[in-house]
Design a protein around this motif. Structure first.
Motif, PDB file in Angstrom:
ATOM      1  N   TYR A   2      16.908  35.584  -3.715  1.00 51.72           N
ATOM      2  CA  TYR A   2      16.980  34.542  -2.681  1.00 51.72           C
ATOM      3  C   TYR A   2      17.583  33.021  -3.210  1.00 51.72           C
ATOM      4  O   TYR A   2      17.254  32.800  -4.377  1.00 51.72           O
ATOM      5  CB  TYR A   2      15.754  34.104  -1.915  1.00 51.72           C
ATOM      6  CG  TYR A   2      15.063  35.245  -1.157  1.00 51.72           C
ATOM      7  CD1 TYR A   2      15.641  35.571   0.011  1.00 51.72           C
ATOM      8  CD2 TYR A   2      14.135  36.104  -1.607  1.00 51.72           C
ATOM      9  CE1 TYR A   2      14.759  36.569   0.775  1.00 51.72           C
ATOM     10  CE2 TYR A   2      13.519  37.124  -1.245  1.00 51.72           C
ATOM     11  CZ  TYR A   2      13.748  37.251   0.228  1.00 51.72           C
ATOM     12  OH  TYR A   2      13.119  38.541   0.670  1.00 51.72           O
ATOM     13  N   THR A   3      18.470  32.475  -2.695  1.00 51.96           N
ATOM     14  CA  THR A   3      18.949  31.279  -2.910  1.00 51.96           C
ATOM     15  C   THR A   3      17.833  30.160  -2.560  1.00 51.96           C
ATOM     16  O   THR A   3      16.819  30.455  -1.943  1.00 51.96           O
ATOM     17  CB  THR A   3      20.464  30.604  -2.269  1.00 51.96           C
ATOM     18  OG1 THR A   3      20.094  30.615  -0.867  1.00 51.96           O
ATOM     19  CG2 THR A   3      21.365  31.627  -2.821  1.00 51.96           C
ATOM     20  N   LEU A   7      15.200  31.081   0.551  1.00 53.49           N
ATOM     21  CA  LEU A   7      13.808  31.001   0.342  1.00 53.49           C
ATOM     22  C   LEU A   7      13.028  29.887   1.093  1.00 53.49           C
ATOM     23  O   LEU A   7      12.086  30.136   1.707  1.00 53.49           O
ATOM     24  CB  LEU A   7      13.406  30.797  -1.194  1.00 53.49           C
ATOM     25  CG  LEU A   7      12.023  30.950  -1.449  1.00 53.49           C
ATOM     26  CD1 LEU A   7      11.703  32.267  -1.266  1.00 53.49           C
ATOM     27  CD2 LEU A   7      11.593  30.843  -2.852  1.00 53.49           C
ATOM     28  N   ALA A   8      13.584  28.705   1.476  1.00 53.71           N
ATOM     29  CA  ALA A   8      13.149  27.593   2.216  1.00 53.71           C
ATOM     30  C   ALA A   8      13.066  28.167   3.461  1.00 53.71           C
ATOM     31  O   ALA A   8      11.981  27.901   4.299  1.00 53.71           O
ATOM     32  CB  ALA A   8      13.919  26.460   2.102  1.00 53.71           C
ATOM     33  N   ARG A   9      14.110  28.738   4.055  1.00 54.44           N
ATOM     34  CA  ARG A   9      14.050  29.300   5.396  1.00 54.44           C
ATOM     35  C   ARG A   9      12.938  30.405   5.861  1.00 54.44           C
ATOM     36  O   ARG A   9      12.313  30.277   6.674  1.00 54.44           O
ATOM     37  CB  ARG A   9      15.552  29.897   5.864  1.00 54.44           C
ATOM     38  CG  ARG A   9      15.715  30.219   7.323  1.00 54.44           C
ATOM     39  CD  ARG A   9      17.186  30.312   7.739  1.00 54.44           C
ATOM     40  NE  ARG A   9      17.625  31.299   6.716  1.00 54.44           N
ATOM     41  CZ  ARG A   9      18.882  30.931   5.827  1.00 54.44           C
ATOM     42  NH1 ARG A   9      19.223  29.606   5.894  1.00 54.44           N
ATOM     43  NH2 ARG A   9      19.431  31.782   5.257  1.00 54.44           N
ATOM     44  N   ARG A  28       9.545  28.388 -11.365  1.00 58.55           N
ATOM     45  CA  ARG A  28      11.182  28.389 -12.125  1.00 58.55           C
ATOM     46  C   ARG A  28      11.704  29.257 -11.507  1.00 58.55           C
ATOM     47  O   ARG A  28      11.329  30.409 -11.860  1.00 58.55           O
ATOM     48  CB  ARG A  28      10.829  28.453 -13.452  1.00 58.55           C
ATOM     49  CG  ARG A  28      10.207  27.192 -14.385  1.00 58.55           C
ATOM     50  CD  ARG A  28      10.937  25.962 -14.507  1.00 58.55           C
ATOM     51  NE  ARG A  28      10.472  25.144 -15.411  1.00 58.55           N
ATOM     52  CZ  ARG A  28      10.867  23.937 -15.576  1.00 58.55           C
ATOM     53  NH1 ARG A  28      11.892  23.556 -14.802  1.00 58.55           N
ATOM     54  NH2 ARG A  28      10.321  23.015 -16.580  1.00 58.55           N
ATOM     55  N   PRO A  29      13.149  28.984 -10.847  1.00 59.89           N
ATOM     56  CA  PRO A  29      14.025  30.002 -10.502  1.00 59.89           C
ATOM     57  C   PRO A  29      14.855  30.416 -11.461  1.00 59.89           C
ATOM     58  O   PRO A  29      14.692  29.760 -12.730  1.00 59.89           O
ATOM     59  CB  PRO A  29      14.885  29.331  -9.433  1.00 59.89           C
ATOM     60  CG  PRO A  29      15.013  27.672  -9.803  1.00 59.89           C
ATOM     61  CD  PRO A  29      13.570  27.565 -10.544  1.00 59.89           C
ATOM     62  N   TYR A  40      15.778  33.213  -6.708  1.00 62.77           N
ATOM     63  CA  TYR A  40      14.397  33.517  -6.642  1.00 62.77           C
ATOM     64  C   TYR A  40      14.244  35.395  -6.545  1.00 62.77           C
ATOM     65  O   TYR A  40      14.797  35.762  -5.617  1.00 62.77           O
ATOM     66  CB  TYR A  40      13.576  32.936  -5.848  1.00 62.77           C
ATOM     67  CG  TYR A  40      13.529  31.488  -5.880  1.00 62.77           C
ATOM     68  CD1 TYR A  40      12.535  30.945  -6.394  1.00 62.77           C
ATOM     69  CD2 TYR A  40      14.517  30.749  -5.428  1.00 62.77           C
ATOM     70  CE1 TYR A  40      12.543  29.269  -6.830  1.00 62.77           C
ATOM     71  CE2 TYR A  40      14.470  29.388  -5.591  1.00 62.77           C
ATOM     72  CZ  TYR A  40      13.585  28.760  -6.171  1.00 62.77           C
ATOM     73  OH  TYR A  40      13.712  27.282  -6.343  1.00 62.77           O
ATOM     74  N   GLY A  41      13.851  36.027  -7.320  1.00 65.19           N
ATOM     75  CA  GLY A  41      13.460  37.300  -7.329  1.00 65.19           C
ATOM     76  C   GLY A  41      11.962  37.646  -7.075  1.00 65.19           C
ATOM     77  O   GLY A  41      11.238  36.712  -6.771  1.00 65.19           O
TER      78      GLY A  41
END
Length: 255
Positions: A2-3, A7-9, A28-29, A40-41
């Motif tokens: 995720y960007t 991820l925020a959404r 930490r991304p 983000y994994g």
């Protein structure tokens, strides 16, 4: 993967919050191979889930970071503890549901509960929620006596005072929205927002404690604590930071 925006959404957090978690080393991304995108994994998503659960328990971010980074951290045990807290909260909610149903039955039967009784029950619930959410941090910052004085002020509020506080809250919110749109922390709209905000605080704080120094310190807390920042973000984009600058400008002009 995720960007930040994705991820925020997904989580309902703001991109700003995720970038802040990155800056303090809480989450930490990863970095993309061919660009500087934060990604983000699964491991990061699992860690974020645990962060959000800890936040629900009222833990400050620094304590959450220390907990998750501890060598002996047991995610399953932490989840079980959180489940226990949720079950306890459900019992409290069930009790509230029973009280509301009782109130409805009395209303339908033509025997309304007294307004004062309903008001006192609401106050007790709000005091309990405030203590659970902010009690520890406020005691550390302002001292136990100051927090108890604030709680005593809440307990002693009349229904008329409570309604006035609600009106003051709506007034300062409207003023803050106008001021933020104007964009000048020292402008007339901003000064009005600060004045109304101080009046709102005075509804809840013990008499004479909304001093310029205390007001400035509280505005700084709004920026530093993401829970307060999120509240003011709902009023106006960047609301916490703008209010902080407006409060500082207001009292510097009076000096």
């Amino acid at each position: 993967m995720y960007t930040v925006k994705e991820l925020a959404r997904l989580t309902g957090l703001t991109p700003r919050t995720l970038r802040y978690y990155d800056a303090i080393g809480l989450l930490r991304p990863r970095r993309g191979r061919d660009n500087d995108y934060r990604l983000y994994g699964p491991e990061e998503v699992d860690r974020l889930q645990q962060i959000l659960l800890c936040r629900e328990m009222g833990l400050p971010l620094e304590e959450i970071k220390n907990l998750l980074d501890a060598p002996g951290f047991d995610r399953e045990a932490a989840l079980r503890e959180h489940l226990g807290r949720l079950l306890e909260r459900r019992r409290e909610v069930d009790a509230l549901i029973r009280a509301v149903r009782h109130a409805l039955s009395e209303t339908e039967g033509g025997n309304d509960m007294m307004d004062e009784k309903k008001f006192e029950g609401m106050k007790r619930q709000i005091i309990k929620e405030n203590e659970a959410a902010y009690g520890k941090e406020l005691q550390e910052k302002y001292g136990e006596d100051a927090v108890e004085a604030h709680t005593a002020r809440l307990r002693g509020m009349s229904q008329q005072e409570w309604e006035q506080a609600r009106r003051d809250e709506e007034a300062y919110k409207a003023a803050l929205r106008r001021a933020a749109a104007a964009g000048d922390p020292a402008g007339a709209d901003a000064r009005e927002a600060v004045r109304l905000h101080a009046a709102w605080l005075a509804c809840y704080w013990p008499q004479g404690t909304v001093t310029p120094q205390a007001h400035v310190g509280m505005a700084e807390t709004y920026v530093q604590d993401e829970r307060f920042a999120a509240y003011y973000e709902q009023i106006a984009p960047g609301g916490a930071e703008f209010l902080k600058r407006a409060v500082e400008a207001y009292y510097s002009m009076q000096a």
